[in-house]
Design an enzyme around this catalytic site. Structure first.
Site, short mmCIF file in Angstrom:
data_model
loop_
_atom_site.label_atom_id
_atom_site.label_comp_id
_atom_site.label_asym_id
_atom_site.label_seq_id
_atom_site.Cartn_x
_atom_site.Cartn_y
_atom_site.Cartn_z
CE LYS A 206 50.17 47.80 38.12
NZ LYS A 206 50.21 46.40 38.53
CG ASN A 207 51.44 45.23 35.09
OD1 ASN A 207 51.67 45.53 36.26
ND2 ASN A 207 50.24 44.88 34.66
NE ARG B 160 49.82 36.83 41.78
CZ ARG B 160 49.86 35.59 42.21
NH1 ARG B 160 49.44 35.30 43.42
NH2 ARG B 160 50.30 34.63 41.43
CB CYS C 176 45.55 38.36 45.06
SG CYS C 176 45.22 38.36 43.32
NE ARG D 224 47.09 37.18 39.75
CZ ARG D 224 47.45 38.46 39.72
NH1 ARG D 224 47.03 39.29 40.63
NH2 ARG D 224 48.26 38.88 38.77
CG ASP E 171 45.15 44.19 33.67
OD1 ASP E 171 44.61 43.42 34.49
OD2 ASP E 171 46.37 44.19 33.43
CB ILE F 180 42.34 36.51 32.27
CG1 ILE F 180 42.34 36.87 30.79
CG2 ILE F 180 43.77 36.40 32.81
CD1 ILE F 180 43.13 35.93 29.90
NE ARG G 283 48.96 46.76 44.36
CZ ARG G 283 48.83 45.46 44.32
NH1 ARG G 283 47.84 44.88 44.94
NH2 ARG G 283 49.68 44.71 43.66
N1 EPU Z 1 48.29 31.03 35.95
C1 EPU Z 1 48.46 29.71 36.34
N2 EPU Z 1 49.72 29.28 36.64
C2 EPU Z 1 50.82 30.09 36.57
C3 EPU Z 1 50.63 31.42 36.15
C4 EPU Z 1 49.35 31.87 35.84
O1 EPU Z 1 47.49 28.96 36.43
O2 EPU Z 1 51.92 29.62 36.88
C5 EPU Z 1 46.94 31.51 35.58
C6 EPU Z 1 46.48 32.68 36.44
O3 EPU Z 1 45.92 32.25 37.67
C7 EPU Z 1 45.49 33.36 35.54
C8 EPU Z 1 46.08 33.16 34.14
O4 EPU Z 1 46.99 32.07 34.28
O5 EPU Z 1 44.24 32.73 35.61
C9 EPU Z 1 46.84 34.34 33.57
O6 EPU Z 1 47.79 34.82 34.53
P1 EPU Z 1 49.13 35.56 34.11
O7 EPU Z 1 50.27 34.78 34.63
O8 EPU Z 1 49.08 35.86 32.66
O9 EPU Z 1 48.99 36.92 34.92
P2 EPU Z 1 50.08 37.61 35.83
O10 EPU Z 1 51.41 37.55 35.20
O11 EPU Z 1 49.95 37.12 37.23
C10 EPU Z 1 49.87 39.95 34.70
C11 EPU Z 1 49.60 41.35 35.15
C12 EPU Z 1 48.12 41.46 35.51
C13 EPU Z 1 47.28 41.10 34.30
C14 EPU Z 1 47.65 39.70 33.82
C15 EPU Z 1 46.92 39.28 32.56
C16 EPU Z 1 51.66 42.05 36.17
C17 EPU Z 1 52.37 42.48 37.40
N3 EPU Z 1 50.39 41.68 36.31
O12 EPU Z 1 49.57 39.11 35.81
O13 EPU Z 1 47.91 42.82 35.85
O14 EPU Z 1 45.93 41.15 34.63
O15 EPU Z 1 49.07 39.63 33.57
O16 EPU Z 1 47.17 40.16 31.53
O17 EPU Z 1 52.21 42.09 35.08
C18 EPU Z 1 46.92 44.61 36.98
O18 EPU Z 1 47.80 45.34 36.50
O19 EPU Z 1 45.89 45.06 37.57
C19 EPU Z 1 47.03 43.17 36.86
C20 EPU Z 1 46.37 42.30 37.63
#
Ligand code: EPU
Length: 423
Positions: free
Chosen positions: A22-23, A93, A117, A122, A307, A329, A401
């Site tokens: 998915k991701n 998101r 969320c 986030r 995850d 995380i 989802r």
């Molecule tokens: N963060 C910031 N600023 C930013 C971006 C992120 O502070 O601009 C923080 C976040 O709040 C968090 C940490 O950095 O505390 C890591 O967030 P990251 O950006 O790595 O996560 P994401 O891209 O929002 C993706 C996956 C998540 C998975 C995380 C970590 C997708 C659609 N989502 O989220 O997947 O948990 O990476 O591996 O790719 C899920 O599939 O259930 C899921 C939540």
């Protein structure tokens, strides 16, 4: 709202095929906005988040053709609007990632800020920092990010303040159409980032170093269509391995990628599982034994993924011994703990709710439970599978989802599980 009714106690035994990730797929759908020709993506999982992304592309006027095998072809050149509305971004998101590709290709984009969320606030500051470094003019107007650029974006040297999967992907894809070279440092290294880079390169981009903490992108003037097959979903695969181990069962997962699950495999071996791996399969056998407790800390890839944290806590609930699970995380990713305690688990949170101490008990007891996050919800399904009696997991739209045909896959492994559909 649909619910899942689970009668616990059956060992999971059998074989299943992992779905596409998915991701990965979600980000490729956003990346398709960079191309002049049709981008064909195969091995796309049939999930609600994917449907939401297709809905968003449709809203933008982008033609999306899907066949019965869920091969998806995206024709970005039919785009008519450059605004992604709050209603679609708030439910998922990942839709925020259309901002950079629209800006890079068409010079303009307006995308709603996603907001917080269930698992934490986030923020998207790193995404915006990267886009501004590439020369985007960014304004916040009534909850929307309005971005524009005069001419082309310009390559830049960007060092992320924190390791972010979405931020790395967003800036990596946007920079493919910038003029000159972009160097990204302190990048996340998740397999989905490598998969996205492979897809971008198939479109004619020049992206080097994905999977390391430094990615170099040599900008090109245009990108073409391509065909790309999405990698296997490592979180889905991991979830079924943990579920089988927690029930003392045996499972073989085909179409999987063992390389992406090294830490989980070693943790499950520590828990007592016998695991064999091939090029594209993983076989786990617990031989009916009760798992041993395993402690871990979640961290960016290649460490243990956040995850899979909730699912491993479900296993630890009935394991022999006490485990410590630290989440680094997300700020609020232990909502399953309170629900598992209602099923007879002995878990307490410490360290300002960053660490769960799980004292293994002999058995859990079925109960009505629910959660507001995908992985927490599926961990309650695992808890239901090992509990005595009936468990009803409510709000399973979260599971829909991210898990394709969850009840069919579990039924095939011998679980007593059914969907209670409500109108
Ligand atoms: N963060 C910031 N600023 C930013 C971006 C992120 O502070 O601009 C923080 C976040 O709040 C968090 C940490 O950095 O505390 C890591 O967030 P990251 O950006 O790595 O996560 P994401 O891209 O929002 C993706 C996956 C998540 C998975 C995380 C970590 C997708 C659609 N989502 O989220 O997947 O948990 O990476 O591996 O790719 C899920 O599939 O259930 C899921 C939540």
């Amino acid at each position: 709202m649909d619910k899942l009714l689970i009668r616990g106690g059956n060992r999971l035994e059998g074989e299943l095929r992992a779905s596409g990730a998915k991701n990965s797929a979600l980000k490729m759908f956003a990346a398709a906005l960079l191309a002049d020709g049709p981008v064909a993506i195969s091995n796309v999982p049939h999930l609600r988040d994917i449907t939401t992304m297709i809905e968003l592309l449709g809203f933008l006027g982008v033609e999306v053709v899907i066949n019965e095998k869920m091969d998806v072809e995206i024709h970005a050149n039919t785009i008519k609007r450059f605004r992604a509305p709050y209603e679609l971004v708030k439910t998922m998101r990942a839709s925020f990632n259309v901002l950079g590709p629209m800006l890079a290709h068409y010079g303009q984009a307006e995308v709603s800020l996603p907001g917080g969320c269930a698992i934490g606030p986030r923020p998207v500051d790193q995404h915006l920092l990267g886009l501004e470094a590439l020369g985007a003019n960014i304004e916040m107007v009534e909850g929307y990010v309005n971005a524009s650029v005069d001419g082309r974006l310009q390559g830049a040297h960007i060092i992320f303040d924190i390791c972010t999967v979405g931020g790395t992907e967003h800036i990596m894809m946007t920079a493919t159409l910038a003029e000159g070279q972009t160097v990204l440092e302190n990048c996340a290294r998740e397999p989905e980032i490598v998969d996205l880079a492979d897809c971008l390169n198939a479109m004619g981009a020049d992206v080097q170093g994905a999977g390391t903490d430094c990615i170099t992108i040599n900008g090109v003037e245009s990108l073409s269509g391509c065909h790309h097959r999405v990698i296997a979903d490592r979180v889905e695969t991991g979830t079924y391995l943990i579920a089988a181990a927690a029930t003392g069962g045996r499972v073989r997962i085909q179409n999987a990628n063992p390389e992406h699950l090294e830490v989980l495999i070693s943790k499950l071996r520590e828990a007592g599982a016998k695991i064999l791996i091939g090029d594209d399969w993983i076989e786990l056998d617990m031989e009916g034994r009760r798992p041993k407790a395993v402690s871990l800390v979640t961290a960016p890839y290649p460490a243990f993924p956040t995850d899979l944290q909730a699912q491993i806590i479900a296993l630890n609930c009935v394991a022999e011994g006490t485990s410590t699970i630290k989440e680094t995380i997300f700020e609020n990713r232990f909502m399953h703990v309170h629900e598992m305690n209602r099923m007879g688990a002995k878990i307490r949170l410490e360290g300002n709710n960053t660490t769960a101490i799980v004292e293994g008990v002999e058995k859990l007891t079925g109960a009505p439970v629910m959660a507001n996050d995908l992985r927490a919800s599926v961990s309650l399904v695992i808890a239901g599978l090992i509990a005595q009696g009936d468990t009803i997991v409510d709000r399973i739209y979260h599971i829909d989802r991210g898990y394709e045909q969850v009840e069919e896959k579990l039924q095939n492994l011998g679980a007593d599980i059914k969907r209670l559909a409500t109108s």
